[in-house]
Enzyme design. Structure first.
Site, short mmCIF file in Angstrom:
data_model
loop_
_atom_site.label_atom_id
_atom_site.label_comp_id
_atom_site.label_asym_id
_atom_site.label_seq_id
_atom_site.Cartn_x
_atom_site.Cartn_y
_atom_site.Cartn_z
N HIS A 104 0.80 -1.24 0.00
CA HIS A 104 0.00 0.00 0.00
C HIS A 104 0.82 1.27 0.00
CE1 HIS A 104 0.93 -0.36 4.29
NE2 HIS A 104 0.63 0.92 4.41
N1 UDP Z 1 -3.23 -5.27 9.83
C1 UDP Z 1 -4.47 -5.85 10.12
N2 UDP Z 1 -5.30 -6.19 9.10
C2 UDP Z 1 -4.95 -6.04 7.81
C3 UDP Z 1 -3.68 -5.47 7.50
C4 UDP Z 1 -2.85 -5.08 8.53
O1 UDP Z 1 -4.78 -6.06 11.27
O2 UDP Z 1 -5.76 -6.37 6.93
C5 UDP Z 1 -2.37 -4.83 10.93
C6 UDP Z 1 -1.05 -5.57 11.03
O3 UDP Z 1 -0.82 -5.85 12.37
C7 UDP Z 1 -0.05 -4.56 10.52
C8 UDP Z 1 -0.66 -3.26 10.95
O4 UDP Z 1 -2.05 -3.47 10.76
O5 UDP Z 1 1.21 -4.71 11.08
C9 UDP Z 1 -0.10 -2.07 10.24
O6 UDP Z 1 -0.76 -1.81 9.07
P1 UDP Z 1 -0.21 -1.12 7.79
O7 UDP Z 1 0.55 -2.11 7.02
O8 UDP Z 1 -1.40 -0.50 7.19
O9 UDP Z 1 0.72 0.08 8.29
P2 UDP Z 1 2.28 0.35 8.32
O10 UDP Z 1 2.85 -0.53 9.39
O11 UDP Z 1 2.85 0.08 6.98
O12 UDP Z 1 2.39 1.78 8.69
#
Ligand code: UDP
Length: 361
Positions: free
Chosen positions: A205
């Protein structure tokens, strides 16, 4: 009682804040929870409050959408009202989202004390909006809680005094440890007709990967090739889905049998899917960390990572955004990694609370 305002806005914030808010619910601190509204869909927000037992926010600022500037500015305007009304002893911000930098800026201009959870991470790539948020938030925060030793070095190199930095571990892993036993009880694998270790979990994403039509097309074609090797589940972020629809590409991929595209999952189901996957392909910060904890091999579709510890000690491999042959990367992965990362033990929030209580407020 010391009044502490926690500012959260996006999915990863909720997971990082949940264990700390719970532990600070005692007679020393009065928690005030501000949800900026950055993520607002049920499956990106409310579901996490329910599953992680996070109390209902005291303030919901209702700021969502808009450009980075509009969003940051609107959060600042609304945060100022809350901080004026509550006069907190401390404002805690989490991670690297617009809500974090906006709240930190407002608090410092009001001479309030700010603590940053997950300070010091650097990708050294200033084209990433998150990197700008990290640098600014750290440069004005008073207290820096870091997840790994390299973050301490980064902060030192930016002139931040060592006495304001604390290596405490990772509160996102605290949530993982707290809910670990629930992951095996999820029925998500049955619902998706999958069995343990037979599939790849995919999440992508980052704007650099999904905002440009050609980049996204190349990435999706790579995913299709992987799905010819092993089953793939793509848990699709709304940003990626919106872009695929906007570019007229969504239908093409939705129809494929080997690739399951599904909506974002709640925390327990997602963690079950991650724990039981054969490998992960991602550009998410949190997923690089969690897959390392689970000892699930992870290919990160980025040129850099602000979480190098997941490469040195964890299961992560950077394949860059211009990878040549993703199937080759999948075949050549090291599937036998089982080292643990220092202080990612489920007790980071305990360490933070102790430091706050004895040294800060
Ligand atoms: N996550 C979730 N459901 C999903 C996708 C992600 O619970 O469908 C959780 C997962 O624990 C992940 C966290 O959301 O580590 C962080 O999400 P994201 O990848 O959107 O953010 P980033 O860490 O890249 O900022």
């Amino acid at each position: 009682m010391k009044v502490v305002v926690h500012v959260v806005g996006a999915r990863p914030n909720f997971i990082k804040a949940a264990p700390l808010i719970k532990l600070m619910n005692n007679d020393h601190f009065q928690n005030i929870l501000v949800h900026t509204g950055q993520h607002f869909d049920y499956n990106m927000s409310q579901q996490f409050f329910e599953e992680l037992n996070i109390p209902k926010p005291d303030f919901n600022l209702g700021v969502s959408g808009g450009s980075h500037s509009e969003q940051t500015a609107d959060i600042m305007i609304e945060c100022e009202k809350v901080f004026l009304e509550q006069s907190p002893d401390l404002v805690i911000v989490y991670g690297d989202v617009n809500s974090s930098v906006a709240a930190a800026l407002v608090a410092k201009k009001m001479h309030l004390k700010v603590a940053h959870i997950e300070a010091g991470l650097r990708s050294f790539d200033r084209s990433m909006p998150e990197e700008i948020n990290r640098i600014i938030t750290d440069s004005i925060s008073d207290i820096h809680f870091v997840t790994c030793r390299d973050a301490l070095v980064n902060l030192k190199n930016e002139g931040i005094k060592a006495e304001n930095c604390y290596f405490v571990g990772n509160t996102m892993i605290d949530s993982l440890v707290e809910f670990y036993e629930k992951f095996d009880k999820s029925s998500v694998l049955q619902k998706l007709s999958l069995t343990e270790k037979e599939y790849a979990l995919i999440t992508l994403h980052r704007p650099s990967n999904v905002d440009d039509k050609n980049e996204l097309l190349q990435l999706m074609e790579g995913v299709v090739k992987v799905s010819e090797l092993l089953k793939c589940v793509f848990v699709m972020h709304p940003r990626t889905k919106n872009n695929l629809c906007k570019f007229g590409l969504y239908e093409r991929y939705e129809k494929l049998d080997s690739l399951k595209i599904i909506e974002p999952l709640g925390y327990i189901d997602f963690m079950c899917l991650q724990k039981k996957s054969k490998l992960v392909i991602t550009d998410s910060g949190g997923v690089q960390e969690e897959s390392s904890f689970f000892h699930v091999p992870c290919l990160t579709v980025r040129d850099n990572t602000e979480r190098p510890i997941t490469i040195k000690k964890g299961t992560n491999t950077l394949i860059g955004s211009n990878y040549k042959d993703i199937c080759n990367d999948v075949r050549n992965m090291n599937y036998n990694i089982n080292s643990d990362i220092e202080l990612w033990d489920g007790k980071s929030s305990e360490r933070i609370v102790e430091i706050l209580k004895t040294k800060i407020i």
